[in-house]
Design an enzyme around this catalytic site. Structure first.
Site, PDB file in Angstrom:
ATOM      1  N   SER A 227       0.824  -1.211   0.000  1.00  0.00           N
ATOM      2  CA  SER A 227       0.000   0.000   0.000  1.00  0.00           C
ATOM      3  C   SER A 227       0.860   1.265   0.000  1.00  0.00           C
ATOM      4  O   SER A 227       2.026   1.244   0.415  1.00  0.00           O
ATOM      5  CB  SER A 227      -0.903  -0.006   1.222  1.00  0.00           C
ATOM      6  OG  SER A 227      -0.104  -0.047   2.380  1.00  0.00           O
ATOM      7  N   GLU A 248       6.371  -0.567  -5.539  1.00  0.00           N
ATOM      8  CA  GLU A 248       5.160  -0.633  -6.363  1.00  0.00           C
ATOM      9  C   GLU A 248       3.990  -0.606  -5.403  1.00  0.00           C
ATOM     10  O   GLU A 248       3.926  -1.430  -4.485  1.00  0.00           O
ATOM     11  CB  GLU A 248       5.131  -1.920  -7.192  1.00  0.00           C
ATOM     12  CG  GLU A 248       6.204  -2.012  -8.248  1.00  0.00           C
ATOM     13  CD  GLU A 248       6.162  -0.890  -9.255  1.00  0.00           C
ATOM     14  OE1 GLU A 248       5.071  -0.333  -9.488  1.00  0.00           O
ATOM     15  OE2 GLU A 248       7.223  -0.551  -9.798  1.00  0.00           O
ATOM     16  N   CYS A 282      -3.596  -4.666  -8.014  1.00  0.00           N
ATOM     17  CA  CYS A 282      -3.181  -3.266  -8.142  1.00  0.00           C
ATOM     18  C   CYS A 282      -3.501  -2.756  -9.547  1.00  0.00           C
ATOM     19  O   CYS A 282      -3.564  -1.564  -9.779  1.00  0.00           O
ATOM     20  CB  CYS A 282      -1.700  -3.135  -7.851  1.00  0.00           C
ATOM     21  SG  CYS A 282      -0.717  -4.270  -8.801  1.00  0.00           S
TER      22      CYS A 282
HETATM   23  P1  NDP Z   1       0.486  -3.574   2.915  1.00  0.00           P
HETATM   24  O1  NDP Z   1       1.129  -2.330   2.484  1.00  0.00           O
HETATM   25  O2  NDP Z   1      -0.329  -3.555   4.139  1.00  0.00           O
HETATM   26  O3  NDP Z   1       1.575  -4.707   3.165  1.00  0.00           O
HETATM   27  C1  NDP Z   1       2.522  -5.056   2.185  1.00  0.00           C
HETATM   28  C2  NDP Z   1       3.666  -5.760   2.856  1.00  0.00           C
HETATM   29  O4  NDP Z   1       4.324  -4.849   3.726  1.00  0.00           O
HETATM   30  C3  NDP Z   1       3.238  -6.939   3.743  1.00  0.00           C
HETATM   31  O5  NDP Z   1       4.239  -7.925   3.680  1.00  0.00           O
HETATM   32  C4  NDP Z   1       3.217  -6.305   5.131  1.00  0.00           C
HETATM   33  O6  NDP Z   1       3.357  -7.258   6.158  1.00  0.00           O
HETATM   34  C5  NDP Z   1       4.413  -5.397   5.033  1.00  0.00           C
HETATM   35  N1  NDP Z   1       4.449  -4.296   5.978  1.00  0.00           N
HETATM   36  C6  NDP Z   1       3.408  -3.666   6.580  1.00  0.00           C
HETATM   37  N2  NDP Z   1       3.876  -2.678   7.383  1.00  0.00           N
HETATM   38  C7  NDP Z   1       5.227  -2.682   7.280  1.00  0.00           C
HETATM   39  C8  NDP Z   1       6.268  -1.900   7.856  1.00  0.00           C
HETATM   40  N3  NDP Z   1       6.007  -0.901   8.693  1.00  0.00           N
HETATM   41  N4  NDP Z   1       7.537  -2.183   7.527  1.00  0.00           N
HETATM   42  C9  NDP Z   1       7.823  -3.179   6.668  1.00  0.00           C
HETATM   43  N5  NDP Z   1       6.881  -3.954   6.095  1.00  0.00           N
HETATM   44  C10 NDP Z   1       5.599  -3.699   6.392  1.00  0.00           C
HETATM   45  O7  NDP Z   1      -0.302  -4.108   1.656  1.00  0.00           O
HETATM   46  P2  NDP Z   1      -1.126  -5.459   1.505  1.00  0.00           P
HETATM   47  O8  NDP Z   1      -0.310  -6.656   1.764  1.00  0.00           O
HETATM   48  O9  NDP Z   1      -2.358  -5.273   2.300  1.00  0.00           O
HETATM   49  O10 NDP Z   1      -1.427  -5.465  -0.084  1.00  0.00           O
HETATM   50  C11 NDP Z   1      -2.389  -4.685  -0.632  1.00  0.00           C
HETATM   51  C12 NDP Z   1      -1.792  -3.408  -1.209  1.00  0.00           C
HETATM   52  O11 NDP Z   1      -0.680  -3.661  -2.043  1.00  0.00           O
HETATM   53  C13 NDP Z   1      -2.769  -2.687  -2.106  1.00  0.00           C
HETATM   54  O12 NDP Z   1      -2.788  -1.324  -1.809  1.00  0.00           O
HETATM   55  C14 NDP Z   1      -2.258  -2.915  -3.526  1.00  0.00           C
HETATM   56  O13 NDP Z   1      -2.581  -1.965  -4.475  1.00  0.00           O
HETATM   57  C15 NDP Z   1      -0.803  -3.007  -3.319  1.00  0.00           C
HETATM   58  N6  NDP Z   1      -0.212  -3.830  -4.371  1.00  0.00           N
HETATM   59  C16 NDP Z   1       0.502  -3.229  -5.387  1.00  0.00           C
HETATM   60  C17 NDP Z   1       1.037  -3.952  -6.414  1.00  0.00           C
HETATM   61  C18 NDP Z   1       1.877  -3.299  -7.459  1.00  0.00           C
HETATM   62  O14 NDP Z   1       2.679  -3.987  -8.092  1.00  0.00           O
HETATM   63  N7  NDP Z   1       1.778  -2.005  -7.681  1.00  0.00           N
HETATM   64  C19 NDP Z   1       0.831  -5.414  -6.500  1.00  0.00           C
HETATM   65  C20 NDP Z   1       0.092  -5.943  -5.404  1.00  0.00           C
HETATM   66  C21 NDP Z   1      -0.403  -5.160  -4.385  1.00  0.00           C
HETATM   67  P3  NDP Z   1       2.090  -7.930   6.884  1.00  0.00           P
HETATM   68  O15 NDP Z   1       0.978  -7.979   5.901  1.00  0.00           O
HETATM   69  O16 NDP Z   1       2.581  -9.260   7.245  1.00  0.00           O
HETATM   70  O17 NDP Z   1       1.789  -7.080   8.060  1.00  0.00           O
END
Ligand code: NDP
Length: 483
Positions: A227, A248, A282
């Protein structure tokens, strides 16, 4: 209780201090497993091991490196039915999509296996006599990879494969919602002929172990997909250490349907783009910008198509839309449906919470018409099977609406007019543009990424990945002959 699956750190499978339970979103009675959460000291151990292993790997012959990547790729493709089923069971996408994702992940590895042998530098004469210049790429070092849950295997692999191909060590933190797919991939990688500690799987919550990982000065680069909110936090931590980053993030992609477009293509592109992967992509077409001359016909056909889509258990034959990934995601989606109504949208179909034979997070795909691009439902990424229709009176207005967002990952147009298609291709402010195709669905051998809030840093995938996973060295060599 099922056996707890461990982390792969410094060449060993290690138990954590705690573990999390993982359940099937299509069937909440199905416990997929328990997964160890890496401790802080284990992460430090992995970082130390990665630094030593990377030096060995960077000095390993190219054919040996290539063989490792080929082996991983081939195994993923051979086992795509089995591993794709596991992926669908834990993430909730229909079986065909789960199997397709694992197969595609294998293709990423075999593609980058070939890239191993394409690492060729440049030479030049110096402006000074008797001096030659050699420009070559070197690995960036230890790369932290943080991946999301929606493409558990493919997103991780399009980072891990180039990282290894270009000679780096990897510390991978997958999303905690999808640890089973992560362990399955790590098991394959762990059996390869790699220096201990070159590849590390570190499971745990993003806010704790993820944060510790990206804040570590022992990391040379961070590749993140997730995100925008988390991306901004990661960027701040990375800047503190001047760590190289590539991110991304989300988007709010638009498909423009023109009055001269093929209606069959338009409806198919919108259905696939908006509802594939339960809208949790995404690249999803969450805004459908439709020319007023074809608006009513398009909405009617889209709604008929959406209402006919089979929403059910991801593992069942015939399912076209699986459950959403979690209770949190479902609650958010329902809140967005309420918002759509309160902002004045007309719910043409769907958006309902539904029950199936197994207890899961099911909702029907929604078509919301009569919406304005200024509304929150058209500004915020929902990550839901909800498509919002916006009427436009001309091509120019449609293009303006497509670009009227702070995101910029993909966009699309359905038109038979070559001049419009060319103009759109050049003027859509997105990293990827689709003509007569859904906004979702990209290839592995070409760059992928966006503009605005959707991406930050060098592009991913294809040969362009070399920018992020390597650093350039310019060497000056004197022949030792006095000029
Ligand atoms: P998040 O941003 O919540 O999490 C992504 C990853 O980051 C997870 O592994 C999460 O761990 C980890 N994370 C969360 N907080 C932290 C932190 N403070 N420090 C380091 N790592 C952290 O996204 P989601 O997993 O919920 O995925 C959905 C989002 O991803 C959507 O907004 C979507 O658009 C985007 N996305 C973009 C893509 C692209 O290529 N542009 C492709 C796929 C998704 P954990 O979940 O274990 O807490």
């Amino acid at each position: 209780m099922t056996e707890t699956k461990n982390n792969f750190l410094a060449g060993e499978w290690l138990a954590g201090d705690t573990s999390v339970e993982n359940r099937n979103p299509s069937d909440l009675s199905d416990v997929i497993g328990h997964f160890a959460q890496a401790s802080s000291s284990q992460l430090t151990k992995a970082l130390d091991a990665a630094r030593s292993a990377q030096k060995i790997w960077a000095a390993t012959g190219l054919e040996a490196r290539q063989t490792v990547l080929m082996n991983i790729g081939n195994e993923l493709m051979e086992r795509s039915a089995e591993l794709g089923t596991l992926l669908s069971r834990e993430e909730g996408k229909p079986l065909a999509e789960g199997k397709g994702e694992v197969y595609r992940a294998g293709q990423f590895f075999t593609y980058y296996a070939a890239e191993v042998l394409r690492q060729i530098g440049d030479t030049a004469d110096s402006v000074r006599p008797n001096i030659e210049i050699d420009v070559r790429r070197e690995p960036v070092g230890t790369v932290a990879i943080v991946s999301p849950w929606n493409f558990p295997t493919a997103t991780a692999v399009w980072k891990i494969a180039p990282a290894l191909a270009f000679g780096n060590a990897v510390i991978w933190k997958p999303a905690n919602l999808v640890p089973a797919s992560a362990v399955a991939l790590a098991e394959i990688i762990s059996r390869q002929d790699l220096p201990a500690g070159l590849f590390n799987l570190v499971m745990g919550a993003g806010g704790s172990i993820g944060q510790q990982l990206i804040e570590s000065p022992a990391i040379d680069a961070i590749s993140f997909t997730g995100s925008v909110e988390v991306g901004k936090q990661i960027a701040q931590s990375a800047i503190g250490n001047l760590t190289k980053i590539q991110m991304e993030m989300g988007s709010k992609n638009a498909l423009a349907v023109m009055d001269d477009g093929d209606m069959e293509i338009a409806v198919a592109a919108a259905l696939g783009g908006a509802f594939g992967g339960t809208g949790q992509k995404c690249t999803a077409s969450s805004r459908l910008i439709v020319h007023s001359a074809v608006h009513d016909e398009f909405v009617e056909r889209l709604a008929a198509g959406a209402a006919a889509m089979v929403v059910d258990n991801a593992l069942k034959d015939g399912t076209q839309i699986g459950p959403v990934v979690s209770q949190n995601q479902l609650d958010e989606n329902m809140a967005y449906m309420e918002l759509a109504k309160s902002e004045g949208g007309e719910i043409i179909c769907g958006g309902d919470r539904v029950s199936r034979d197994t207890d899961g997070y099911y909702m029907t795909p929604a078509v919301v018409a009569g919406t304005s691009n200024d509304w929150r439902i058209n500004k915020e990424e929902m990550f839901a099977p909800i498509a919002c229709v916006i009427k436009a009176d001309s091509y120019d207005e449609a293009l303006h609406l497509v670009n009227d967002t702070h995101f910029g990952l993909t966009s699309g147009i359905v038109t038979r007019d070559l001049a419009r298609a060319s103009h759109f291709r050049r003027n859509a402010r997105t990293g990827c543009v689709m003509v007569n195709l859904p906004t979702a669905g990209t290839d592995y051998h070409v760059p992928f990424g966006g503009r605005g809030s959707s991406s930050y840093g060098p592009r991913e995938q294809g040969g362009y990945a070399v920018e992020f996973y390597t650093t350039v060295k310019t060497a000056y060599i004197s022949s030792g002959t006095p000029s």
